[in-house]
Design an enzyme around this catalytic site. Structure first.
Site, short mmCIF file in Angstrom:
data_model
loop_
_atom_site.label_atom_id
_atom_site.label_comp_id
_atom_site.label_asym_id
_atom_site.label_seq_id
_atom_site.Cartn_x
_atom_site.Cartn_y
_atom_site.Cartn_z
CG ASN A 27 -1.83 1.24 1.27
OD1 ASN A 27 -1.41 2.34 1.58
ND2 ASN A 27 -3.10 1.00 0.97
CB THR A 50 -5.46 2.18 -3.52
OG1 THR A 50 -5.90 3.45 -3.01
CG2 THR A 50 -6.44 1.66 -4.54
CD GLU A 51 -5.65 4.15 1.96
OE1 GLU A 51 -5.35 5.15 2.62
OE2 GLU A 51 -4.83 3.47 1.33
CG ASN A 52 -9.42 4.42 -3.36
OD1 ASN A 52 -8.31 3.91 -3.25
ND2 ASN A 52 -9.79 5.06 -4.44
CB SER A 92 -10.24 -1.75 1.12
OG SER A 92 -8.96 -1.19 0.94
#
Length: 214
Positions: A27, A50-52, A92
């Protein structure tokens, strides 16, 4: 190893990309770390998260490659690689919290000698906090790398004995990549791996942390 000049942002991103293990799930935090995506070797097998909600993120998108629906967590247009997948925030963050990421690369306001990280708030009145997924990444990723300038705009060091800003995670950072030097952190020991445009003696003068070169 000593180099004659400080590193620029692209050079620093390339340096971090070089040290990410092949095949790692990674990440990249908002800010400077997002540039690492542009310097990964496609043959390395590194998978960007990616955390989205995306696995298999590629480099930044430009020109006709820009898709307004395809953004990283920093709202920067990105590309997708073959096999990319999409999911919601709950999945996520479960990946982040569940120890499924090998490396995260984060920015920082301060890193302490013991690896404690401060990167979400300066504590200054009126400053806008930016937690995002930093706390989840700091404790969930197997290795935490920090990418930052070594000194702030006033010349104060950001690698310190103890964090004076609100803490993100305790003793979580393993490596610190800066424009002036790379540091490996291990149980309170700060090992200087490389320097850029600064000597070891100058580092010892400007940093209030014990430095090790062995």
């Amino acid at each position: 190893m000593e180099h004659p000049a400080p590193l620029g942002r692209a050079e620093l991103a390339a340096l971090v990309a070089r040290d990410i293990p092949p095949g790692a799930y990674v990440n990249l935090g908002i800010g400077q770390p997002t540039a690492v995506a542009d310097h990964l070797d496609p043959a390395s097998g590194v998978v960007l998260h990616t955390e989205n909600g995306m696995l298999g993120m590629g480099p930044h998108a430009h020109g006709d490659d820009v898709d307004p629906d395809l953004l990283n967590a920093g709202k920067i247009p990105v590309t997708e690689l073959p096999g990319a997948s999409y999911f919601d925030h709950a999945q996520s963050f479960a990946m982040m919290r569940g120890g499924h990421l090998d490396v995260c690369v984060l920015g920082a306001f301060q890193v302490a000698a013991d690896g404690t990280l401060a990167n979400w708030h300066t504590g200054a009145p009126g400053a806008i906090p930016a937690v995002g997924g930093a706390m989840d990444l700091a404790v969930g990723a197997r290795s935490v790398f920090v990418m930052m300038t070594l000194f702030d705009k006033t010349g104060r060091p950001k690698l310190v004995r103890e964090c004076t800003y609100p803490v993100t995670g305790l003793r979580c950072v393993r490596r610190v990549y800066t424009d002036r030097a790379v540091f490996h952190l291990d149980g309170g020991r700060v090992h200087v791996a490389e320097t850029y445009g600064i000597t070891l003696d100058e580092l010892r003068t400007r940093l209030d942390v014990p430095l090790d070169t062995t």
